[in-house]
Design a protein around this motif. Sequence first.
Motif, short mmCIF file in Angstrom:
data_model
loop_
_atom_site.label_atom_id
_atom_site.label_comp_id
_atom_site.label_asym_id
_atom_site.label_seq_id
_atom_site.Cartn_x
_atom_site.Cartn_y
_atom_site.Cartn_z
N ALA A 1 52.98 45.32 43.82
CA ALA A 1 52.59 44.26 42.87
C ALA A 1 51.34 43.55 43.37
CB ALA A 1 53.74 43.27 42.70
N ALA A 2 51.29 43.31 44.67
CA ALA A 2 50.13 42.61 45.24
C ALA A 2 48.87 43.46 45.11
CB ALA A 2 50.39 42.27 46.70
N CYS A 3 49.00 44.76 45.33
CA CYS A 3 47.83 45.66 45.23
C CYS A 3 47.29 45.64 43.80
CB CYS A 3 48.21 47.07 45.65
SG CYS A 3 48.60 47.22 47.39
N ALA A 4 48.18 45.65 42.83
CA ALA A 4 47.75 45.63 41.43
C ALA A 4 47.03 44.32 41.12
CB ALA A 4 48.96 45.81 40.51
N ARG A 5 47.58 43.22 41.62
CA ARG A 5 46.96 41.90 41.36
C ARG A 5 45.59 41.80 42.02
NH1 ARG A 5 52.09 39.70 41.03
NH2 ARG A 5 52.37 39.34 43.26
N LEU A 6 45.47 42.34 43.24
CA LEU A 6 44.19 42.23 43.96
C LEU A 6 43.12 43.11 43.31
CD1 LEU A 6 45.50 42.06 47.64
CD2 LEU A 6 44.51 40.21 46.25
N ARG A 7 43.56 44.27 42.80
CA ARG A 7 42.58 45.11 42.10
C ARG A 7 42.10 44.40 40.83
NH1 ARG A 7 42.77 51.49 40.45
NH2 ARG A 7 40.71 51.50 39.49
N ALA A 8 43.03 43.77 40.12
CA ALA A 8 42.66 43.04 38.89
C ALA A 8 41.72 41.88 39.23
CB ALA A 8 43.91 42.53 38.20
N ALA A 9 41.98 41.22 40.36
CA ALA A 9 41.11 40.10 40.75
C ALA A 9 39.69 40.61 41.05
CB ALA A 9 41.69 39.43 42.00
N ALA A 10 39.59 41.75 41.71
CA ALA A 10 38.26 42.31 42.02
C ALA A 10 37.53 42.67 40.74
CB ALA A 10 38.43 43.55 42.89
N ALA A 11 38.26 43.25 39.79
CA ALA A 11 37.63 43.66 38.51
C ALA A 11 37.16 42.44 37.74
CB ALA A 11 38.63 44.47 37.69
N ALA A 12 37.96 41.37 37.75
CA ALA A 12 37.58 40.15 37.02
C ALA A 12 36.33 39.51 37.63
CB ALA A 12 38.75 39.16 37.05
N ILE A 13 36.25 39.53 38.97
CA ILE A 13 35.06 38.98 39.65
C ILE A 13 33.83 39.79 39.28
CG2 ILE A 13 33.98 38.70 41.93
CD1 ILE A 13 36.87 38.05 42.97
N ALA A 14 33.98 41.10 39.31
CA ALA A 14 32.83 41.98 38.97
C ALA A 14 32.39 41.75 37.53
CB ALA A 14 33.22 43.43 39.20
N ASP A 15 33.36 41.69 36.60
CA ASP A 15 33.03 41.49 35.18
C ASP A 15 32.28 40.17 34.98
OD1 ASP A 15 36.07 42.95 33.72
OD2 ASP A 15 34.21 43.82 34.55
N ARG A 16 32.81 39.12 35.57
CA ARG A 16 32.23 37.79 35.34
C ARG A 16 30.80 37.72 35.89
NH1 ARG A 16 33.29 34.29 38.98
NH2 ARG A 16 35.44 35.01 39.30
N ARG A 17 30.53 38.46 36.91
CA ARG A 17 29.21 38.42 37.56
C ARG A 17 28.28 39.54 37.08
NH1 ARG A 17 28.69 35.92 42.75
NH2 ARG A 17 30.42 34.52 43.25
N GLY A 18 28.82 40.38 36.17
CA GLY A 18 27.97 41.45 35.64
C GLY A 18 27.70 42.56 36.65
N LEU A 19 28.68 42.77 37.54
CA LEU A 19 28.53 43.83 38.56
C LEU A 19 29.47 44.99 38.22
CD1 LEU A 19 27.54 41.15 40.07
CD2 LEU A 19 28.27 42.28 42.17
N ALA A 20 29.23 46.12 38.88
CA ALA A 20 30.15 47.26 38.77
C ALA A 20 31.09 47.22 39.98
CB ALA A 20 29.36 48.56 38.75
N LEU A 21 32.30 47.72 39.78
CA LEU A 21 33.28 47.79 40.87
C LEU A 21 33.78 49.23 41.03
CD1 LEU A 21 35.30 46.43 42.93
CD2 LEU A 21 36.91 46.33 41.01
N GLU A 22 33.70 49.72 42.25
CA GLU A 22 34.35 51.00 42.58
C GLU A 22 35.58 50.67 43.42
OE1 GLU A 22 29.90 52.81 43.13
OE2 GLU A 22 31.42 53.34 44.64
N TRP A 23 36.70 51.29 43.15
CA TRP A 23 37.98 50.98 43.84
C TRP A 23 38.69 52.29 44.11
CZ3 TRP A 23 39.99 46.19 45.17
CH2 TRP A 23 41.35 46.15 45.52
N ARG A 24 39.08 52.55 45.37
CA ARG A 24 39.76 53.82 45.67
C ARG A 24 40.92 53.56 46.62
NH1 ARG A 24 39.32 57.89 49.59
NH2 ARG A 24 37.69 56.78 50.72
N GLU A 25 42.06 54.11 46.29
CA GLU A 25 43.19 54.02 47.22
C GLU A 25 42.99 55.09 48.28
OE1 GLU A 25 47.53 55.43 46.71
OE2 GLU A 25 47.60 53.25 46.40
#
Length: 420
Positions: free
Chosen positions: A302-326
């Motif tokens: 659950a924490a991993c899902a929330r942290l990935r969502a937080a990273a995506a929201a930060i990237a979106d708000r700042r107009g950046l791209a996010l790469e995420w890999r397990e």
Amino acid sequence: MEDVLARARVVMARIEELAAVSETTDGLTTRTFGSEAMRRVNGIVGGWMQSAGLNVCVDGIGNLRGTQTRDGRPLLLLGSHLDTVREAGRFDGPLGVLTAVACAEAAANGRYGALSCRVGVVGFSDEEGVRFGTSYLGSDVLAGNPFDAARLSLVDAGGVSLAEAIRAFGGAPETLGADALDPDAEDGLVGYVEVHLEQGPVLEANGLPVGVVSAIAGQSRFSFRFAGQAGHAGTTPMGLRKDALAAAAEFITAVETHARGDEGLVATVGQLDVKPGAGNVIPGAAAGSLDVRSPRDAQRHAACARLRAAAAAIADRRGLALEWREVQSHDATDCAPGLRKALAEAVGQTGCRVLELPSGAGHDAVALAHRLPVAMLFVRCRDGLSHHPLESVTLQDVAIALNVMDNFLVSLAQSPPSAR
Ligand code: HGY
Ligand code: MN
Ligand code: MN
């Protein structure tokens, strides 16, 4: 106790000797997968294993392996890892390998009587996963766990692939499957027992020299990369920036805030690489690692899902791209009840109070648990400090750990390992 103290002195002296074997010249200890330092340490420890009467080899993934000659008895594997983190302590890994060698020496000298199993010792080649980001490379191969092609194409900071590193060390990626433990070829596998410093404060807080591990926390590792726009630090207005490092900094703070509010969970960003990395250039890219752990798998997922969502929201708000890999994920691992009970009884015979405790750190036992019963004995460490040059355990506590292992092995001489 004098004899076991003398054996503990040998363990401590050998640990000091290995601490000097490093791929760096800064006086600190750094030994990563496939390095010449690992080759040197395999040679040194292999010599000690041979003197203990073990048949020694280095397998295709660089594990150092020693076993007593096959005689129909099943194999009990003892050991730990010989690789280290960067600027490591001297005990994380070698303490387990060298106490295992001490037990093999005692077995060869008949100290345990007619053991109902053979003793083997392993020094794993890559528990920490520093060079390629994924831990348990050595123990996964020994356990015969899946080792997919994608892992072999991982590259290190210098662009060398894992497959190339395996070959350079003398192994062959295409035959790693043949290095897996084969129960039939060993006349059965009793289990794997690892002695390790606790790397935490619990034993010291309880005034105890040793403790029996109940379970090992689950662990997820990710890599992330915020991609923005490099630019001139002096001429680009703040409102027009796509600053990748500022985004990463916001994310790192979010990781800490989230973990602090989620009892039992720990989360760490341990690596961060900023490009282009000049003081007068707005960072265009910021790539990092994320390590998330919990004794409860549902909490970690659950924490991993929330942290990935937080990273995506930060990237979106700042107009950046996010790469995420397990990079990898290991569920929490219970130690085998039978072996745990035998270790606890062995601790009790030394007169120490028996404390069972979970491990927040990962260990090779996690990988081996897929194939055979595992158990771990923790040794108190000063201030709970580890993954640090000042990590330390005392001679007396190492002697007590050896005493426990002697009791444990004598108990194996008295009862068939299958009862484990
Ligand atoms: O990271 C760990 O828990 C272990 O030291 N590899
Ligand atoms: Mn370790
Ligand atoms: Mn470690």
